[in-house]
Motif scaffolding. Sequence first.
Motif, short mmCIF file in Angstrom:
data_model
loop_
_atom_site.label_atom_id
_atom_site.label_comp_id
_atom_site.label_asym_id
_atom_site.label_seq_id
_atom_site.Cartn_x
_atom_site.Cartn_y
_atom_site.Cartn_z
N TYR A 70 -21.67 58.15 -15.87
CA TYR A 70 -21.57 57.62 -15.02
C TYR A 70 -21.78 58.33 -13.03
O TYR A 70 -21.66 58.87 -12.22
CB TYR A 70 -20.01 57.39 -14.79
CG TYR A 70 -19.50 57.18 -13.25
CD1 TYR A 70 -19.27 56.01 -12.84
CD2 TYR A 70 -18.43 58.23 -13.41
CE1 TYR A 70 -18.58 55.77 -11.44
CE2 TYR A 70 -17.54 57.60 -11.27
CZ TYR A 70 -17.90 56.54 -11.07
OH TYR A 70 -17.67 56.42 -9.63
N GLY A 71 -20.95 60.23 -13.61
CA GLY A 71 -20.58 61.13 -12.72
C GLY A 71 -20.87 62.72 -13.06
O GLY A 71 -20.56 63.06 -12.43
N VAL B 245 -16.41 67.48 -9.33
CA VAL B 245 -15.74 66.75 -8.09
C VAL B 245 -16.70 66.23 -7.23
O VAL B 245 -17.76 67.24 -7.04
CB VAL B 245 -14.72 67.84 -7.73
CG1 VAL B 245 -13.88 68.03 -6.35
CG2 VAL B 245 -13.46 68.15 -9.31
N THR B 246 -16.33 65.18 -6.65
CA THR B 246 -17.43 64.78 -5.89
C THR B 246 -15.75 65.10 -4.44
O THR B 246 -15.27 64.44 -4.46
CB THR B 246 -17.91 63.32 -5.74
OG1 THR B 246 -18.51 63.49 -7.41
CG2 THR B 246 -18.87 62.91 -5.74
N ARG C 159 -22.85 63.83 0.33
CA ARG C 159 -21.08 64.27 -0.63
C ARG C 159 -22.36 64.94 -1.64
O ARG C 159 -22.97 65.66 -1.43
CB ARG C 159 -20.98 63.06 -1.56
CG ARG C 159 -20.63 61.75 -0.76
CD ARG C 159 -20.36 61.28 -1.93
NE ARG C 159 -21.70 60.34 -2.33
CZ ARG C 159 -22.08 59.74 -3.53
NH1 ARG C 159 -21.12 59.27 -4.68
NH2 ARG C 159 -23.03 59.47 -3.16
N LEU C 160 -21.28 66.02 -1.72
CA LEU C 160 -21.93 67.24 -2.60
C LEU C 160 -20.98 66.96 -3.72
O LEU C 160 -19.91 66.52 -4.08
CB LEU C 160 -20.78 68.57 -1.96
CG LEU C 160 -21.49 70.21 -2.88
CD1 LEU C 160 -22.98 70.14 -3.61
CD2 LEU C 160 -20.77 70.85 -1.87
N THR D 191 -12.00 65.98 -1.37
CA THR D 191 -12.32 65.46 -2.37
C THR D 191 -12.62 63.99 -2.06
O THR D 191 -11.24 62.92 -1.58
CB THR D 191 -11.97 65.77 -3.28
OG1 THR D 191 -11.84 67.38 -3.95
CG2 THR D 191 -11.57 64.86 -4.91
N ARG D 192 -13.41 63.48 -2.72
CA ARG D 192 -13.72 61.54 -2.96
C ARG D 192 -13.54 61.47 -4.06
O ARG D 192 -13.03 60.34 -4.62
CB ARG D 192 -14.75 61.37 -2.83
CG ARG D 192 -15.74 62.52 -1.32
CD ARG D 192 -15.97 60.35 -0.14
NE ARG D 192 -16.56 61.06 1.17
CZ ARG D 192 -18.17 60.32 0.99
NH1 ARG D 192 -18.68 59.80 0.62
NH2 ARG D 192 -18.12 60.63 2.33
N GLU D 193 -13.98 62.33 -5.63
CA GLU D 193 -13.81 61.51 -7.16
C GLU D 193 -14.02 63.62 -7.91
O GLU D 193 -14.47 64.36 -7.35
CB GLU D 193 -14.23 60.92 -7.57
CG GLU D 193 -14.13 59.78 -8.90
CD GLU D 193 -15.28 59.14 -8.53
OE1 GLU D 193 -16.45 58.89 -8.24
OE2 GLU D 193 -14.78 58.37 -10.11
#
Length: 432
Positions: free
Chosen positions: A54-55, A288-289, A316-317, A356-358
């Motif tokens: 997923y991430g 960390v996105t 995003r990064l 931070t988005r996620e």
Amino acid sequence: MTSEGAAPVRSDPDVVVVGGGVAGLFCAYHLRRSGASVTVLERGALGGPQSCSYGNTGFVGTHGAAPLAEPGMRSLRTLGMLSPGAAFYVRPRLDRELLRWLGHFGQACSATAAAAGFRVLVGMKKRSLEILLGLCESPSIAATFESPGIVLTYRTAEGFAAASRSVARTIASGVPLRVLGPGELDELEPKTRFAVHGALYNPEGAYLRVPEFVIEFGRLLREMGVEICEHTDVLGFEVQTLKVVGLHTNRGDLRPRDVVVAAGAWSTECARLAGIGLMLQPIKGYSVTMDMPSSGPSRPVLLSEGRVAMVPLGDRLRIGGRLELAGMNNDISARRVQGMLRTVHEYLPELEETQTRETWSGLRPCTPDGLPLIGRTGLRNLLVAVGYGHIGMGLAPAGGELISHILAGEQPITDPAPLRPDRFGSTESTRR
Ligand SMILES: Cc1cc2nc3c(=O)[nH]c(=O)nc-3n(C[C@H](O)[C@H](O)[C@H](O)COP(=O)(O)OP(=O)(O)OC[C@H]3O[C@@H](n4cnc5c(N)ncnc54)[C@H](O)[C@@H]3O)c2cc1C
């Protein structure tokens, strides 16, 4: 056994694949192409955060084929791996399976074993890239694939010198790596300021945007006729005369001809339900996105000594890293996430902080020697496609193909011998 409200799953496909991460989906893809009817069972939602697929940072291509077990890594204590701040941290605990795994990991840390492992993994990565490029004929899959090359940066003179020394060997294995000359890093990444000693570049570096790739791939598989059952948990196996004759799930029972366990870090507990032991440990990592900083890189960058990866995802990064051998738990350690971000600051001191988005954690399914376990087990019709470790996005396409060649009795493109599931000891079932 059918739970209220959920439709029962089709009961008798040729093959049931347990797990809807990249490992399971690529098994389903190749099996379906070889003519089998296939059902994938996934305990969560396809492309959901429970899955390691997923991430992550999604690097594929020829880069990064080195196993985690490297020469000189035998002593955990001298390497500081027992210290919670380490990039590769082993939480000390008395666990027989962990100790056995660490014993095999130590043996895999010889120069000979690491070189042999690298050759196998680089071959699988090349074959996987061919398969991915073929998949990119589908425009929706192509939209999740980027191939801008990858930059490997080194903060220390020693790190850069050691990496530069290995370039000729890496090129000889078919990976187009080169040392960047003065000013070349600035030309490649004009917006980003690096505080590094030197950098290498692999023009074949590519990446998949996840989870978008997983979701689009799932859609393609459904169009091909693969049944994907989400929120379907495998709870047990019925075994008779060394054969799986049935599977129990929360949505009903199935009686397939063959079963492939591709349940990532959960494969140990899943295979154990059939009495099969696997040499696997979960190694947790974090990502960390964040909103893309204006001085963020335009292509994937590896902060090599810090074991941190950065990948641009449009606006995003994503920053990913840390290796934590600490059992089956997905807890997010703020301390280790902060450590990872500190590493980023050391390499890119001018990178601005953005929203931070996620923040996410995932469990990499890891074998001691870094090679996956692919093939038949001690139960005649139970196979595994597990243990892709830190490079599963880049290995699973070839691994799934190998599973379909084994089941079809065809000459495999990938040599199955180094990947045998019983290479650390028998996988004979305790259930007969
Ligand atoms: C921070 C981080 C960065 C990474 N970066 C990269 C990278 O750049 N490139 C790369 O190649 N790899 C990378 N990886 C590794 C990669 O993510 C993994 O190798 C890969 O996702 C493993 O896929 P999998 O399908 O084996 O496992 P998973 O993706 O975890 O899938 C297993 C699935 O099985 C399901 N499941 C489990 N038990 C059951 C059951 N009993 N019944 C039904 N379903 C079940 C789970 O819900 C899960 O969805 C990274 C990993 C991390 C953590």
